[in-house]
Write a protein that holds these residues in place. Structure first.
Motif, PDB file in Angstrom:
ATOM      1  N   VAL A 148       5.103  -2.240  10.086  1.00 32.42           N
ATOM      2  CA  VAL A 148       4.380  -2.343   8.682  1.00 32.42           C
ATOM      3  C   VAL A 148       3.084  -2.719   9.001  1.00 32.42           C
ATOM      4  N   HIS A 149       2.137  -2.170   8.073  1.00 34.82           N
ATOM      5  CA  HIS A 149       0.617  -2.421   8.574  1.00 34.82           C
ATOM      6  C   HIS A 149       0.253  -3.860   8.125  1.00 34.82           C
ATOM      7  N   ARG A 150       0.803  -4.143   6.714  1.00 41.12           N
ATOM      8  CA  ARG A 150       0.418  -5.442   6.288  1.00 41.12           C
ATOM      9  C   ARG A 150      -1.013  -5.637   5.750  1.00 41.12           C
ATOM     10  N   ASP A 151      -1.822  -4.782   5.900  1.00 41.74           N
ATOM     11  CA  ASP A 151      -3.231  -5.140   5.570  1.00 41.74           C
ATOM     12  C   ASP A 151      -4.040  -3.762   4.943  1.00 41.74           C
ATOM     13  N   VAL A 152      -3.253  -3.054   4.206  1.00 39.08           N
ATOM     14  CA  VAL A 152      -3.717  -1.973   3.654  1.00 39.08           C
ATOM     15  C   VAL A 152      -4.774  -2.392   2.481  1.00 39.08           C
ATOM     16  N   LYS A 153      -5.922  -1.843   2.674  1.00 39.52           N
ATOM     17  CA  LYS A 153      -6.975  -2.302   1.712  1.00 39.52           C
ATOM     18  C   LYS A 153      -8.212  -1.270   2.033  1.00 39.52           C
ATOM     19  N   PRO A 154      -9.204  -1.386   0.848  1.00 34.80           N
ATOM     20  CA  PRO A 154     -10.140  -0.331   1.117  1.00 34.80           C
ATOM     21  C   PRO A 154     -10.984  -0.381   2.483  1.00 34.80           C
ATOM     22  N   GLU A 155     -11.355  -1.648   2.749  1.00 34.90           N
ATOM     23  CA  GLU A 155     -11.990  -1.937   4.023  1.00 34.90           C
ATOM     24  C   GLU A 155     -11.578  -1.204   5.351  1.00 34.90           C
ATOM     25  N   PRO A 190      -5.997  -9.823  -3.386  1.00 35.28           N
ATOM     26  CA  PRO A 190      -5.477  -9.032  -4.695  1.00 35.28           C
ATOM     27  C   PRO A 190      -4.636  -7.867  -4.277  1.00 35.28           C
ATOM     28  N   TYR A 191      -4.493  -7.662  -2.918  1.00 34.92           N
ATOM     29  CA  TYR A 191      -3.411  -6.529  -2.491  1.00 34.92           C
ATOM     30  C   TYR A 191      -2.358  -6.918  -2.022  1.00 34.92           C
ATOM     31  N   MET A 192      -2.199  -8.392  -2.066  1.00 32.14           N
ATOM     32  CA  MET A 192      -0.825  -8.759  -1.494  1.00 32.14           C
ATOM     33  C   MET A 192       0.230  -8.749  -2.376  1.00 32.14           C
ATOM     34  N   ALA A 193       1.666  -8.423  -2.215  1.00 33.63           N
ATOM     35  CA  ALA A 193       2.577  -8.217  -3.239  1.00 33.63           C
ATOM     36  C   ALA A 193       2.971  -9.619  -3.568  1.00 33.63           C
ATOM     37  N   PRO A 194       3.708  -9.742  -4.962  1.00 35.37           N
ATOM     38  CA  PRO A 194       4.074 -10.853  -5.362  1.00 35.37           C
ATOM     39  C   PRO A 194       5.075 -11.761  -4.488  1.00 35.37           C
ATOM     40  N   GLU A 195       5.853 -11.002  -3.698  1.00 38.79           N
ATOM     41  CA  GLU A 195       6.877 -11.765  -2.806  1.00 38.79           C
ATOM     42  C   GLU A 195       6.035 -12.669  -1.648  1.00 38.79           C
ATOM     43  N   LEU A 196       4.907 -11.879  -1.421  1.00 40.08           N
ATOM     44  CA  LEU A 196       4.151 -12.367   0.095  1.00 40.08           C
ATOM     45  C   LEU A 196       3.205 -13.595  -0.762  1.00 40.08           C
ATOM     46  N   CYS A 197       2.949 -13.589  -1.893  1.00 38.77           N
ATOM     47  CA  CYS A 197       2.183 -14.702  -2.455  1.00 38.77           C
ATOM     48  C   CYS A 197       3.179 -15.962  -2.739  1.00 38.77           C
ATOM     49  N   ILE A 228      -4.939   2.098  -4.812  1.00 37.31           N
ATOM     50  CA  ILE A 228      -5.342   3.446  -5.581  1.00 37.31           C
ATOM     51  C   ILE A 228      -5.805   3.021  -6.921  1.00 37.31           C
ATOM     52  N   PHE A 229      -5.467   2.147  -7.688  1.00 42.09           N
ATOM     53  CA  PHE A 229      -6.224   1.527  -8.921  1.00 42.09           C
ATOM     54  C   PHE A 229      -7.669   1.067  -8.549  1.00 42.09           C
ATOM     55  N   CYS A 230      -7.721   0.397  -7.557  1.00 44.56           N
ATOM     56  CA  CYS A 230      -9.107   0.147  -7.125  1.00 44.56           C
ATOM     57  C   CYS A 230      -9.931   1.118  -7.101  1.00 44.56           C
ATOM     58  N   ILE A 231      -9.705   2.230  -6.367  1.00 46.22           N
ATOM     59  CA  ILE A 231     -10.469   3.351  -5.869  1.00 46.22           C
ATOM     60  C   ILE A 231     -10.774   4.094  -7.325  1.00 46.22           C
ATOM     61  N   LEU A 232      -9.777   4.321  -8.194  1.00 49.97           N
ATOM     62  CA  LEU A 232      -9.909   4.958  -9.418  1.00 49.97           C
ATOM     63  C   LEU A 232     -10.975   4.210 -10.219  1.00 49.97           C
ATOM     64  N   THR A 233     -10.944   2.814 -10.244  1.00 49.67           N
ATOM     65  CA  THR A 233     -11.758   2.200 -11.229  1.00 49.67           C
ATOM     66  C   THR A 233     -12.744   1.556 -10.657  1.00 49.67           C
ATOM     67  N   GLY A 234     -12.935   0.996  -9.374  1.00 49.92           N
ATOM     68  CA  GLY A 234     -14.193   0.423  -8.882  1.00 49.92           C
ATOM     69  C   GLY A 234     -13.955  -1.047  -8.939  1.00 49.92           C
ATOM     70  N   PHE A 235     -12.661  -1.784  -9.167  1.00 46.50           N
ATOM     71  CA  PHE A 235     -12.300  -2.914  -9.533  1.00 46.50           C
ATOM     72  C   PHE A 235     -10.770  -3.218  -8.847  1.00 46.50           C
ATOM     73  N   PHE A 236     -10.468  -4.601  -8.535  1.00 47.49           N
ATOM     74  CA  PHE A 236      -9.027  -4.906  -8.434  1.00 47.49           C
ATOM     75  C   PHE A 236      -8.506  -5.113  -9.684  1.00 47.49           C
ATOM     76  N   PRO A 237      -7.100  -4.827  -9.978  1.00 44.01           N
ATOM     77  CA  PRO A 237      -6.686  -5.195 -11.438  1.00 44.01           C
ATOM     78  C   PRO A 237      -6.248  -6.660 -11.383  1.00 44.01           C
ATOM     79  N   TRP A 238      -6.370  -7.429 -10.578  1.00 42.03           N
ATOM     80  CA  TRP A 238      -6.142  -9.026 -10.613  1.00 42.03           C
ATOM     81  C   TRP A 238      -6.783  -9.673  -9.252  1.00 42.03           C
ATOM     82  N   ASP A 239      -6.730 -10.947  -9.432  1.00 37.90           N
ATOM     83  CA  ASP A 239      -7.219 -11.688  -8.193  1.00 37.90           C
ATOM     84  C   ASP A 239      -6.139 -11.918  -7.241  1.00 37.90           C
ATOM     85  N   ARG A 240      -4.762 -12.314  -7.721  1.00 36.45           N
ATOM     86  CA  ARG A 240      -3.724 -12.870  -7.122  1.00 36.45           C
ATOM     87  C   ARG A 240      -2.362 -12.412  -8.011  1.00 36.45           C
ATOM     88  N   CYS A 241      -1.356 -12.135  -7.109  1.00 32.49           N
ATOM     89  CA  CYS A 241      -0.073 -11.801  -8.230  1.00 32.49           C
ATOM     90  C   CYS A 241       0.712 -13.062  -8.285  1.00 32.49           C
TER      91      CYS A 241
END
Length: 326
Positions: A148-155, A190-197, A228-241
């Motif tokens: 599992v990669h665990r760090d999938v993000k635009p960077e 922002p990209y961390m799943a709720p169970e990880l939070c 996918i949300f981020c690169i379609l819109t230019g922003f994250f959908p939330w700060d944390r789950c």
């Protein structure tokens, strides 16, 4: 803190043992001509060197355990045969102060650099879909290898061209075997799943009450949906789950409604620009229950469908044209 896995004779374990036994001692400045620093993260930096065209990932010994370095290097080497994953040269060594390995040099930007947060319009849908197909292929390959990669993000998504005709997934510093237990993490992103939070140590906390979390591919699926949300819109959908984040709470309520009429009023405001087909895709990628989350490869079924409503596509194009003119 992540519980160390016992050696189980897997290819990664064997590679780590062999690498540890043959890790040469070299001083970077004596063997490589350092041109410049081309990337930096929390735990390492990447240098452009001219020994041959390559990038050198450099990790300070002061903040890097040998086991962590070996794990990242061997996982990266094991997976680097995939065309959408950054390649490695099989060169690893240590200096007095650093652990180092050589990787493919990508001349280009990462995905975060081409998103324009101030404009909040993202990048063209056609480019997003090309990127999504390649990264989903890379993630499927990673998951098929029990990792599992665990760090999938635009960077960590590198672009070989500005239109996403060829992209590569990078940075396996957090990658773990499927099933590894996580007792806690520090902070949330922002990209961390709720169970990880749920296992996050927030400011002022000294312990986590939630039970240890088992690493599963569903963590990558969630992060992939957020990207996918981020690169379609230019922003994250939330700060944390977490329930304290109103944007996340709105989406969670939408997802968990037992009977959800397909009306505009039911969709959270940030998500109204997406088509019903795109919302169906997001509902699968970002399912609240990790066991019900789809695999990353299922996005392929939605690529031929529109993701953004036509009025938003027109708005995106107009904003991009204004930016070019200015």
């Amino acid at each position: 803190m992540i519980e160390p896995g016992l050696a189980d004779g897997s290819p990664i374990d064997e590679m780590m043992q062999l690498t540890a036994q043959s890790l040469n001692h070299l001083e970077i400045q004596e063997h490589f001509n350092i041109v410049k620093e081309i990337g930096r993260g929390k735990y390492a930096k990447v240098l452009l060197v001219t020994h041959t065209p390559m990038a050198l990932k450099v990790m300070p010994k002061a903040s890097t355990k040998l086991q962590g370095f070996l794990r990242e290097y061997c996982i990266s080497l094991h997976l680097s045969c995939h065309p959408c994953i950054v390649g490695l040269f099989g060169i690893a060594f240590q200096s007095n102060e650093h652990y180092c390995f050589a990787q493919e040099l990508i001349i280009g930007k990462d995905l975060f650099a081409v998103i324009q947060p101030k404009l909040q319009v993202g990048i063209p849908e056609s480019s997003v879909k090309r990127c999504v197909l390649q990264i989903s292929s890379a993630l499927e390959f990673i998951h098929s290898n029990g990792l599992v990669h665990r760090d999938v993000k635009p960077e960590n998504i590198l672009l070989l061209d500005t239109h996403c005709r060829q992209v590569k997934l990078a940075d396996f510093g957090l990658a773990q075997k499927r099933g590894t237990l996580i007792r806690f993490i520090t902070g949330t992103l922002p990209y961390m799943a709720p169970e990880l939070c749920t296992v996050a140590l927030l400011e002022g906390q000294t312990e986590v009450t939630a039970p240890p979390l088992r690493v599963e591919p569903s963590l990558d699926t969630w992060a992939f949906g957020v990207v996918i949300f981020c690169i379609l819109t230019g922003f994250f959908p939330w700060d944390r789950c977490m329930d304290s984040d109103s944007f996340y709470q709105e989406f969670a309520e939408w997802c968990t409604m037992k009977e959800r009429p397909d009306t505009e009023e039911d969709i959270p405001p940030l998500w109204k620009k997406f088509t019903p087909e795109a919302m169906e895709m997001f509902a699968k990628l970002l399912a609240m229950d990790a066991e019900k989350r789809c695999s990353v490869g299922e996005v392929g079924a939605y690529v031929e469908k529109d993701w953004l409503k036509k009025e938003h596509v027109n708005e995106q194009q107009q904003t991009a044209e204004k930016e070019k003119a200015s």
